[in-house]
Design an enzyme around this catalytic site. Sequence first.
Site, short mmCIF file in Angstrom:
data_model
loop_
_atom_site.label_atom_id
_atom_site.label_comp_id
_atom_site.label_asym_id
_atom_site.label_seq_id
_atom_site.Cartn_x
_atom_site.Cartn_y
_atom_site.Cartn_z
CB CYS A 51 -36.82 4.72 -10.00
SG CYS A 51 -37.67 5.51 -8.77
CG HIS A 73 -40.43 5.29 -13.05
ND1 HIS A 73 -40.29 4.05 -12.80
CD2 HIS A 73 -40.40 5.97 -11.84
CE1 HIS A 73 -40.16 3.67 -11.49
NE2 HIS A 73 -40.02 4.79 -10.78
CD GLU A 124 -40.61 2.45 -16.00
OE1 GLU A 124 -41.09 2.25 -14.92
OE2 GLU A 124 -39.54 3.15 -16.43
#
Length: 246
Positions: free
Chosen positions: A124, A219, A221
Amino acid sequence: MSHRETTGHSHTSVRPLIAIPARFSATTSALRYAAEVNARALIEAVWRAGGEPATVHPVDSDVAARLARFDGVLLPGGGDLAPHRYGAAGIHETVYDVDDLQDAFDLEVARRALDLGLPLLAICRGLQVVNVALGGTLEQDMGGPEREHRHVVHPVAIQRGTLLERATATEKAEASCYHHQRVADLGTGLTITARAADGTVEGLELPGAPGWFTAVQWHPEDTAHEDPAQQRLFDAFVTAAREHGG
Protein backbone atom coordinates in the site's frame (compact mmCIF):
# COMPACT_ATOMS: atom_id res chain seq x y z
CA MET A 1 24.27 -14.32 8.76
CA SER A 2 22.76 -12.35 11.62
CA HIS A 3 22.94 -13.69 15.18
CA ARG A 4 19.40 -14.80 15.98
CA GLU A 5 17.76 -17.41 18.13
CA THR A 6 16.35 -20.55 16.61
CA THR A 7 12.58 -20.52 17.09
CA GLY A 8 9.12 -21.73 16.10
CA HIS A 9 8.91 -22.20 12.32
CA SER A 10 10.85 -25.45 12.41
CA HIS A 11 13.19 -27.18 14.80
CA THR A 12 16.14 -26.80 12.46
CA SER A 13 15.74 -23.36 10.86
CA VAL A 14 16.50 -19.87 12.07
CA ARG A 15 13.78 -17.33 11.43
CA PRO A 16 15.05 -14.65 9.03
CA LEU A 17 14.94 -11.21 10.60
CA ILE A 18 12.48 -8.87 8.86
CA ALA A 19 12.74 -5.10 9.34
CA ILE A 20 9.38 -3.31 9.39
CA PRO A 21 9.53 0.48 9.80
CA ALA A 22 7.27 1.59 12.63
CA ARG A 23 4.28 3.84 12.07
CA PHE A 24 3.74 6.80 14.39
CA SER A 25 0.44 6.71 16.25
CA ALA A 26 -0.89 9.70 18.17
CA THR A 27 -2.83 7.54 20.63
CA THR A 28 -2.62 3.86 21.57
CA SER A 29 -4.78 2.94 24.54
CA ALA A 30 -2.57 0.19 25.95
CA LEU A 31 0.48 2.48 25.90
CA ARG A 32 -1.29 5.63 27.21
CA TYR A 33 0.50 8.11 24.94
CA ALA A 34 1.90 8.39 21.42
CA ALA A 35 3.36 5.15 20.11
CA GLU A 36 5.28 3.47 17.33
CA VAL A 37 3.24 0.60 15.93
CA ASN A 38 2.67 -1.94 13.21
CA ALA A 39 -0.52 -3.75 12.30
CA ARG A 40 -0.96 -7.02 14.17
CA ALA A 41 -2.30 -8.76 11.04
CA LEU A 42 0.89 -7.81 9.21
CA ILE A 43 3.15 -9.09 11.98
CA GLU A 44 1.18 -12.34 12.19
CA ALA A 45 1.38 -12.91 8.41
CA VAL A 46 5.18 -12.57 8.55
CA TRP A 47 5.32 -14.89 11.56
CA ARG A 48 3.15 -17.53 9.86
CA ALA A 49 5.55 -17.39 6.92
CA GLY A 50 8.44 -18.24 9.24
CA GLY A 51 9.90 -14.76 9.65
CA GLU A 52 10.93 -12.88 12.80
CA PRO A 53 9.28 -9.45 12.42
CA ALA A 54 11.18 -6.55 14.00
CA THR A 55 9.71 -3.05 14.22
CA VAL A 56 12.36 -0.46 13.34
CA HIS A 57 12.48 3.05 14.79
CA PRO A 58 12.20 5.74 12.06
CA VAL A 59 15.36 7.84 12.20
CA ASP A 60 16.79 9.11 8.93
CA SER A 61 20.47 8.36 9.59
CA ASP A 62 22.80 5.41 8.98
CA VAL A 63 19.92 3.61 7.26
CA ALA A 64 22.10 1.33 5.12
CA ALA A 65 24.14 0.23 8.14
CA ARG A 66 21.02 -0.36 10.20
CA LEU A 67 19.40 -2.44 7.45
CA ALA A 68 22.52 -4.54 6.87
CA ARG A 69 21.79 -6.70 9.93
CA PHE A 70 18.40 -7.76 8.53
CA ASP A 71 17.51 -10.48 6.03
CA GLY A 72 14.54 -8.65 4.50
CA VAL A 73 12.54 -5.42 4.64
CA LEU A 74 8.79 -4.95 4.64
CA LEU A 75 7.49 -1.44 3.88
CA PRO A 76 3.97 -1.35 5.35
CA GLY A 77 0.88 0.75 4.80
CA GLY A 78 0.23 4.04 6.55
CA GLY A 79 -0.68 7.67 5.96
CA ASP A 80 0.02 9.72 2.85
CA LEU A 81 3.38 10.90 1.58
CA ALA A 82 3.78 14.69 1.53
CA PRO A 83 2.88 15.76 -2.02
CA HIS A 84 6.05 17.88 -2.32
CA ARG A 85 7.99 14.60 -2.18
CA TYR A 86 6.86 13.92 -5.75
CA GLY A 87 6.86 17.51 -6.99
CA ALA A 88 3.20 18.46 -6.46
CA ALA A 89 2.63 22.17 -6.04
CA GLY A 90 -0.47 21.93 -3.84
CA ILE A 91 -2.01 19.59 -1.29
CA HIS A 92 -5.41 17.96 -1.84
CA GLU A 93 -7.81 18.32 1.09
CA THR A 94 -7.99 14.53 1.52
CA VAL A 95 -4.27 14.07 2.19
CA TYR A 96 -3.86 12.78 5.75
CA ASP A 97 -1.35 11.75 8.45
CA VAL A 98 1.66 13.27 6.70
CA ASP A 99 4.83 13.06 8.79
CA ASP A 100 8.11 14.42 7.46
CA LEU A 101 10.33 12.06 9.46
CA GLN A 102 8.23 9.06 8.43
CA ASP A 103 8.51 10.07 4.78
CA ALA A 104 12.25 10.67 4.91
CA PHE A 105 12.90 7.35 6.64
CA ASP A 106 10.64 5.25 4.44
CA LEU A 107 12.05 6.73 1.24
CA GLU A 108 15.61 6.08 2.39
CA VAL A 109 14.71 2.54 3.47
CA ALA A 110 13.27 1.87 0.01
CA ARG A 111 16.37 3.20 -1.77
CA ARG A 112 18.84 1.42 0.50
CA ALA A 113 17.01 -1.92 0.49
CA LEU A 114 16.98 -1.90 -3.30
CA ASP A 115 20.63 -0.85 -3.47
CA LEU A 116 21.67 -3.55 -1.01
CA GLY A 117 19.66 -6.24 -2.79
CA LEU A 118 17.71 -6.97 0.40
CA PRO A 119 14.45 -8.83 -0.21
CA LEU A 120 11.78 -6.12 -0.14
CA LEU A 121 8.01 -6.42 0.08
CA ALA A 122 6.14 -3.11 -0.17
CA ILE A 123 2.47 -2.83 0.77
CA CYS A 124 0.00 0.00 0.00
CA ARG A 125 1.83 3.16 1.15
CA GLY A 126 4.98 1.08 0.76
CA LEU A 127 4.33 0.68 -2.97
CA GLN A 128 3.82 4.43 -3.27
CA VAL A 129 7.04 5.06 -1.33
CA VAL A 130 9.06 2.90 -3.72
CA ASN A 131 7.49 4.60 -6.73
CA VAL A 132 8.33 8.06 -5.36
CA ALA A 133 11.81 6.96 -4.25
CA LEU A 134 12.52 6.05 -7.89
CA GLY A 135 11.23 9.37 -9.23
CA GLY A 136 7.57 8.50 -9.81
CA THR A 137 4.47 10.50 -8.90
CA LEU A 138 1.11 9.88 -7.26
CA GLU A 139 -2.44 10.94 -7.90
CA GLN A 140 -3.28 12.71 -4.64
CA ASP A 141 -6.91 11.61 -4.59
CA MET A 142 -8.68 9.15 -6.88
CA GLY A 143 -12.04 10.86 -6.43
CA GLY A 144 -15.36 9.23 -7.18
CA PRO A 145 -18.50 9.37 -5.05
CA GLU A 146 -17.88 6.01 -3.41
CA ARG A 147 -14.06 5.95 -3.39
CA GLU A 148 -14.25 2.38 -4.59
CA HIS A 149 -10.77 1.40 -3.42
CA ARG A 150 -11.35 2.25 0.23
CA HIS A 151 -12.16 -0.61 2.55
CA VAL A 152 -13.34 -2.99 -0.15
CA VAL A 153 -12.24 -6.32 -1.58
CA HIS A 154 -12.04 -6.40 -5.37
CA PRO A 155 -10.31 -8.55 -7.98
CA VAL A 156 -6.93 -7.64 -9.42
CA ALA A 157 -5.44 -9.09 -12.59
CA ILE A 158 -1.83 -10.20 -12.13
CA GLN A 159 0.58 -10.30 -15.06
CA ARG A 160 1.85 -13.74 -16.01
CA GLY A 161 5.56 -14.37 -15.60
CA THR A 162 6.01 -11.78 -12.84
CA LEU A 163 7.48 -12.42 -9.44
CA LEU A 164 4.07 -11.53 -8.01
CA GLU A 165 2.37 -14.18 -10.12
CA ARG A 166 4.92 -16.79 -9.09
CA ALA A 167 4.64 -15.83 -5.43
CA THR A 168 0.84 -15.85 -5.22
CA ALA A 169 0.43 -18.71 -7.75
CA THR A 170 -2.53 -16.95 -9.32
CA GLU A 171 -3.38 -14.53 -12.14
CA LYS A 172 -6.47 -13.17 -10.41
CA ALA A 173 -6.41 -12.27 -6.73
CA GLU A 174 -9.06 -10.89 -4.41
CA ALA A 175 -7.40 -7.76 -3.03
CA SER A 176 -8.32 -6.07 0.25
CA CYS A 177 -7.88 -2.38 -0.55
CA TYR A 178 -7.85 0.76 1.53
CA HIS A 179 -6.36 3.62 -0.44
CA HIS A 180 -7.47 6.92 -1.93
CA GLN A 181 -4.24 7.57 -3.84
CA ARG A 182 -2.61 5.67 -6.68
CA VAL A 183 0.41 5.68 -8.95
CA ALA A 184 0.41 8.34 -11.66
CA ASP A 185 3.85 8.34 -13.34
CA LEU A 186 6.02 5.26 -12.84
CA GLY A 187 9.39 5.54 -11.13
CA THR A 188 12.51 4.76 -13.16
CA GLY A 189 12.74 1.10 -14.16
CA LEU A 190 9.47 0.01 -12.55
CA THR A 191 6.95 -2.15 -14.40
CA ILE A 192 3.29 -2.78 -13.63
CA THR A 193 2.48 -6.30 -12.47
CA ALA A 194 -1.18 -5.98 -11.48
CA ARG A 195 -4.17 -3.75 -12.19
CA ALA A 196 -7.71 -3.32 -10.92
CA ALA A 197 -10.63 -3.30 -13.34
CA ASP A 198 -10.57 0.52 -13.49
CA GLY A 199 -6.90 0.52 -14.50
CA THR A 200 -5.51 1.44 -11.08
CA VAL A 201 -1.97 0.15 -10.64
CA GLU A 202 -2.09 -2.59 -8.00
CA GLY A 203 1.40 -4.08 -8.34
CA LEU A 204 4.94 -2.99 -9.25
CA GLU A 205 8.29 -4.68 -9.78
CA LEU A 206 11.78 -3.61 -10.81
CA PRO A 207 13.21 -5.93 -13.47
CA GLY A 208 16.95 -6.27 -13.04
CA ALA A 209 16.90 -5.36 -9.36
CA PRO A 210 19.73 -7.10 -7.47
CA GLY A 211 17.35 -8.60 -4.91
CA TRP A 212 13.84 -10.03 -4.54
CA PHE A 213 11.32 -7.18 -4.75
CA THR A 214 7.62 -6.84 -5.34
CA ALA A 215 5.04 -4.24 -4.31
CA VAL A 216 1.26 -4.39 -4.02
CA GLN A 217 -1.21 -1.54 -3.57
CA TRP A 218 -3.58 -3.68 -1.53
CA HIS A 219 -3.27 -5.13 1.99
CA PRO A 220 -2.52 -8.87 1.69
CA GLU A 221 -2.28 -9.15 5.47
CA ASP A 222 -6.01 -8.41 5.83
CA THR A 223 -7.04 -11.74 4.35
CA ALA A 224 -3.83 -13.83 4.50
CA HIS A 225 -5.20 -15.91 7.39
CA GLU A 226 -7.98 -17.24 5.12
CA ASP A 227 -6.73 -16.66 1.55
CA PRO A 228 -3.78 -18.91 0.61
CA ALA A 229 -2.79 -16.67 -2.33
CA GLN A 230 -2.25 -13.72 0.02
CA GLN A 231 -0.31 -15.79 2.56
CA ARG A 232 1.86 -17.22 -0.23
CA LEU A 233 3.09 -13.68 -0.93
CA PHE A 234 4.47 -13.47 2.62
CA ASP A 235 5.79 -17.02 2.37
CA ALA A 236 7.72 -16.18 -0.82
CA PHE A 237 9.11 -13.01 0.73
CA VAL A 238 10.29 -14.77 3.88
CA THR A 239 11.79 -17.60 1.81
CA ALA A 240 13.77 -15.00 -0.18
CA ALA A 241 14.91 -13.42 3.09
CA ARG A 242 16.01 -16.80 4.43
CA GLU A 243 18.02 -17.47 1.27
CA HIS A 244 19.55 -14.01 1.42
CA GLY A 245 20.57 -14.50 5.03
CA GLY A 246 22.26 -17.76 4.12
